[in-house]
Design a protein around this motif. Structure first.
Motif, short mmCIF file in Angstrom:
data_model
loop_
_atom_site.label_atom_id
_atom_site.label_comp_id
_atom_site.label_asym_id
_atom_site.label_seq_id
_atom_site.Cartn_x
_atom_site.Cartn_y
_atom_site.Cartn_z
N GLU A 16 0.41 -1.04 0.18
CA GLU A 16 -0.32 0.07 -0.06
C GLU A 16 0.79 1.90 -0.03
N ARG A 17 2.16 1.21 0.79
CA ARG A 17 2.51 2.23 0.87
C ARG A 17 3.53 2.50 -0.75
N ILE A 18 3.59 1.29 -1.31
CA ILE A 18 3.93 1.76 -2.62
C ILE A 18 3.39 2.87 -3.71
N VAL A 19 2.59 2.04 -3.09
CA VAL A 19 0.70 2.45 -3.89
C VAL A 19 0.67 4.57 -3.63
N ASP A 30 -5.31 7.78 -10.39
CA ASP A 30 -7.15 6.78 -9.33
C ASP A 30 -7.64 5.98 -9.99
N ALA A 31 -8.03 6.65 -11.11
CA ALA A 31 -9.32 4.78 -12.00
C ALA A 31 -7.91 3.52 -12.53
N ASP A 32 -7.02 3.44 -12.42
CA ASP A 32 -6.50 2.24 -13.00
C ASP A 32 -6.30 1.90 -11.69
N ARG A 35 -9.19 -0.19 -11.38
CA ARG A 35 -9.83 -0.89 -11.69
C ARG A 35 -8.91 -2.12 -10.91
N VAL A 36 -7.42 -1.76 -10.71
CA VAL A 36 -6.51 -3.34 -10.57
C VAL A 36 -7.30 -3.56 -8.92
N ARG A 37 -7.27 -3.17 -8.09
CA ARG A 37 -7.85 -3.17 -6.73
C ARG A 37 -9.35 -3.98 -7.28
N ARG A 38 -10.41 -3.91 -8.06
CA ARG A 38 -11.02 -4.73 -8.53
C ARG A 38 -10.68 -6.42 -9.07
N LEU A 50 0.30 -6.75 -9.92
CA LEU A 50 -0.07 -6.32 -10.78
C LEU A 50 -0.43 -4.89 -11.40
N LEU A 51 0.12 -4.34 -10.79
CA LEU A 51 -0.11 -2.49 -11.29
C LEU A 51 0.97 -2.81 -12.75
N ALA A 52 2.16 -3.31 -12.33
CA ALA A 52 3.15 -3.35 -13.31
C ALA A 52 2.84 -4.95 -14.39
N ARG A 53 2.39 -5.42 -14.33
CA ARG A 53 2.11 -7.23 -14.78
C ARG A 53 1.13 -6.00 -15.70
N LEU A 54 0.14 -4.83 -15.74
CA LEU A 54 -1.23 -4.86 -16.55
C LEU A 54 -0.54 -3.43 -16.94
N GLY A 55 0.79 -2.96 -16.56
CA GLY A 55 0.92 -2.24 -17.59
C GLY A 55 0.85 -0.84 -17.29
#
Length: 572
Positions: A16-19, A30-32, A35-38, A50-55
Motif C-alpha cells: 500500500e505504501r508503494i502505491v 486513481d481510475a487505474d 480497476r486493479v483493486r477490483r 499487478l500494476l506493473a504486469r498490466l502496464g
C-alpha cells in the motif's frame, strides 16, 4: 535471518505504501488503481506486481517507489559484477521470481529483486545459501537479462523471443499477403515489436526507425534529438516485423510500393501513447518511422521550454496583440509545434474562440477547436482556412504555411482583426521574411501583418547532478566571444558526465531561440527587399539576441554545452 523475514508481517502495508508513493508522484491514476483493486479482489496477488504486469505503471517507476518505501538501494544491471557469486541455486526459481544474486560479502549476499514487497524469494535464497540476504532493487527486465547472462547462453530478451519462433517464421512467399498476416500474428513477433516499442519508451526516445538493408534489419531510437542504434531483430524477420507494425497502424500490408501513414494508440509502461507511423518503400523493403507522442509528458510552460526571464516579456507582448501574425520557424523536429501549443494554452480563455488547422493534430487541448487537415479529400490548409474565418474565431493557428494560397488567406485573416499563429521551415528569424517574399507575398502586406518571428532549435540539456564544471582556455573565451555575454567574473563551462541516470550525460532538451520583432526600420528594409543578412544585422543592432548567442548564454549557465550549440547552429 533475511531482511525480508523481518518485513514479512507488514508485506501488505508495504504494498500500500508503494502505491501511495506512485500516486503522490503522479505515476499512477486513481481510475487505474480502482480497476486493479477490483481485479485483485477476484484473482488475488500483490497490488504493486499487478500494476506493473498490466502496464499501469512502468518497471522503473515501480522500482523507484519500492526503493523509497523500503529504503533499499536501486541497482542497474550494468553496474553488477561480470560474474555471479559461486552458489548452487535453481535457475528456474530465479527466473520464476525475478531475483538474482549479484555479490557476496562475508556472510552476506546481495540479492537483486524486482518485487521487493514479496518476502518469500529472499527467505528462500537465505535458507538455500545459509547466508544473510541484503535486498537490492532492480528492473524486472534487467534482472531477467542478468539471469540469462550469468546462468544461460548470454541471450538478451530479444534473443530469447527469437529462439521461440518457428523455423518457418522467416521464410515463405513475402508476396503472399495471408502468409505475411500469419507471420505478423505469431506470438513471438508480437512480443518482439512490443519489446522494441517498450525499450524506446524506457529510453525516452521520440522516434523509432526500423530500416531494412540487404543483410540486416536496423533499429534506431532518436533520443534527445540524436539517433542511437539498438539491438535489432534478425534480418529474416524483416517482413514479419514490418507487417506487424502496419497491422497495428491499420495500414494496407499488401501495398508496399507507395508511402503510407497511420497511427497506433497503445498503453506502454503505464503511459497512454500515440504513435504516428510513416512507411516509405526503399531498395530492400519498407522503412518505417514511428514518432512517439506521450501526451502525459508534454509540458506547456514557457520557462520549462527554455524561455528566459529577459526573453519572455517581449514574446508575451507580441503574443497578446489583438491581431497580426506571429511565426515560429525552424527545421523539422525543432519544437515549433510545442511552442505554438504553449502559446495557445496561455491565450485559451473563455472570452476567446481559438480554431486550429493542423496536419496532424498532435495534442488535444481542451477548449480549442482543432481541425485535422485531410489533403486526400481536398481539405488542405487553404480550404480549411476559408471555412474557419466564417466560424467567427478570435485566434487562428495554422500548422504550417506551406504555399502562397495559405499565406494569403492567413494575411487576409490578420488584416480583418484576427491573431494568426503559424510555423515556417527556415533556418533563422530573418529567413522567415525572405521566405514569405520568395513565396510571392506582397511586401506591403507582409509589413502590415507580421508582428514577430521566433526561430528556435532544441539542444540537449546537461544532467545537472553529474555535469563537470571547467574553466575554458582564454583562446576559447576569445573564439566564442564569451566575455561579451559575461563581462565580469571567472567564466566556466560544463561538460557531460555519463551516470546511472543517463549514459550520455544529457537528460532531456531545452530550446535556444531568437526573436525578431517587426519595427519601423525593419519594415523599411522589407519594402526595399533587403537581404537576410542585412535584416538580421539591423535586428541585432536593435537588441535581438541571436540563437547562437542564446545558446552560448545557456552554456555559461550550465544548461547545455558549447558542443551542443555548435551542433545545431550554423553561426560561429
Amino acid at each position: 535471518m533475511a531482511e525480508a523475514e523481518r518485513q514479512a508481517p507488514g508485506a501488505g502495508s508495504i504494498d500500500e505504501r508503494i502505491v501511495e508513493v506512485l500516486l503522490r508522484r503522479g505515476r499512477l491514476k486513481d481510475a487505474d488503481l480502482g480497476r486493479v483493486r477490483r481485479l485483485q479482489e477476484e484473482s488475488g496477488g500483490a497490488l504493486a506486481s499487478l500494476l506493473a504486469r498490466l502496464g499501469m505503471v512502468s518497471e522503473k517507476d515501480l522500482a523507484e517507489a519500492s526503493a523509497e518505501v523500503l529504503d533499499v538501494p536501486l541497482v542497474a544491471a550494468k553496474d553488477c559484477p561480470d560474474a555471479p557469486p559461486a552458489l548452487q541455486l535453481s535457475i528456474r526459481f530465479l527466473k520464476q521470481h525475478h531475483v538474482c544474486p549479484i555479490a557476496e560479502q562475508g556472510d552476506g549476499l546481495d540479492l537483486l529483486v524486482a518485487d521487493a514487497h514479496d518476502p518469500y524469494p529472499a527467505e528462500a535464497v537465505a535458507l538455500a545459501s545459509g547466508r544473510k540476504v541484503r535486498l537490492r532493487i532492480g528492473l524486472r527486465s534487467e534482472i531477467d537479462d542478468l539471469i540469462e547472462r550469468y546462468y544461460g547462453s548470454g541471450r538478451s530478451a530479444m534473443g530469447a523471443i527469437v529462439e521461440d519462433l518457428s523455423d518457418e517464421s522467416g521464410g515463405g512467399d513475402e508476396d503472399d499477403v495471408q502468409h505475411l498476416r500469419d507471420l505478423a500474428s505469431e506470438a513471438p513477433v508480437i512480443r518482439l515489436v512490443n519489446l522494441v516499442i517498450q525499450r524506446a519508451v524506457e529510453a525516452r526516445a521520440s522516434d523509432i526507425h526500423v530500416e531494412p538493408f540487404e543483410n540486416r534489419l536496423k533499429v534506431r531510437y532518436r533520443i534527445d534529438g540524436v539517433l542511437e542504434e539498438v539491438e535489432s531483430p534478425p534480418a529474416n524477420l524483416t517482413a514479419a516485423v514490418i507487417s506487424r507494425i502496419k497491422i497495428l497502424a491499420k495500414l494496407n500490408i499488401a501495398e508496399r510500393r507507395l508511402p503510407q501513414d497511420g497511427r497506433i494508440m497503445l498503453r506502454v509502461q503505464g503511459k497512454e501513447l500515440d504513435l504516428r507511423v510513416s512507411t516509405v518503400p526503399t531498395a530492400f523493403g519498407e522503412s518505417v518511422v514511428m514518432r512517439i507522442l506521450d501526451r502525459e509528458s508534454v509540458v506547456l510552460d514557457f520557462h520549462k521550454l527554455g524561455f528566459t526571464d529577459e526573453f519572455l516579456p517581449q514574446f508575451r507582448k507580441v503574443l497578446e496583440q489583438p491581431h497580426g501574425i506571429l511565426l515560429v520557424t525552424g527545421p523539422t523536429g525543432s519544437g515549433k509545434t510545442t511552442t505554438l501549443y504553449t502559446a495557445l494554452s496561455q491565450l485559451n480563455t473563455p472570452e476567446v474562440k481559438i480554431i486550429t488547422v493542423e496536419d496532424p493534430v498532435e495534442y488535444q487541448i481542451s477548449g480549442i477547436n482543432q481541425i485535422q487537415a485531410k489533403p486526400a479529400i481536398g481539405l488542405d490548409f487553404a480550404q480549411a482556412l476559408r471555412s474557419i474565418v466564417r466560424q467567427d474565431p478570435d485566434i487562428i493557428m495554422i500548422g504550417e504555411m506551406r504555399d502562397l494560397e495559405t499565406a494569403r488567406i492567413a494575411i487576409q485573416s490578420a488584416l480583418t482583426g484576427h491573431l494568426v499563429l503559424s510555423t515556417l521551415h527556415t533556418n533563422n528569424a530573418a529567413g522567415g521574411i525572405t521566405r514569405l517574399l520568395d513565396m510571392g507575398v506582397e511586401d506591403y502586406l507582409l509589413t502590415s501583418t507580421v508582428n514577430g518571428i521566433l526561430a528556435q532549435r532544441l539542444v540537449r540539456r546537461l544532467e545537472p547532478s553529474h555535469a563537470q564544471r571547467y574553466q575554458p582556455l582564454p583562446e576559447v573565451i576569445e573564439q566564442f566571444g564569451l566575455r561579451k555575454l559575461q563581462p565580469e567574473g571567472p567564466i566556466y563551462l560544463w561538460k557531460p558526465v555519463p551516470s546511472a541516470l543517463t549514459p550520455t550525460g544529457y537528460l532531456g532538451r531545452t530550446t535556444i531561440m531568437e526573436f525578431l520583432v517587426m519595427t519601423d526600420s525593419l519594415r523599411r528594409l522589407v519594402m526595399q527587399h533587403a537581404g537576410m543578412g542585412e535584416i538580421e544585422s539591423v535586428a541585432a543592432s536593435e537588441g535581438m539576441r541571436t540563437m547562437y548567442e542564446d545558446g552560448l548564454a545557456k552554456a555559461l549557465r550550465g544548461q547545455t554545452t558549447i558542443e551542443e550549440v555548435l551542433r545545431v547552429c550554423t553561426d560561429g
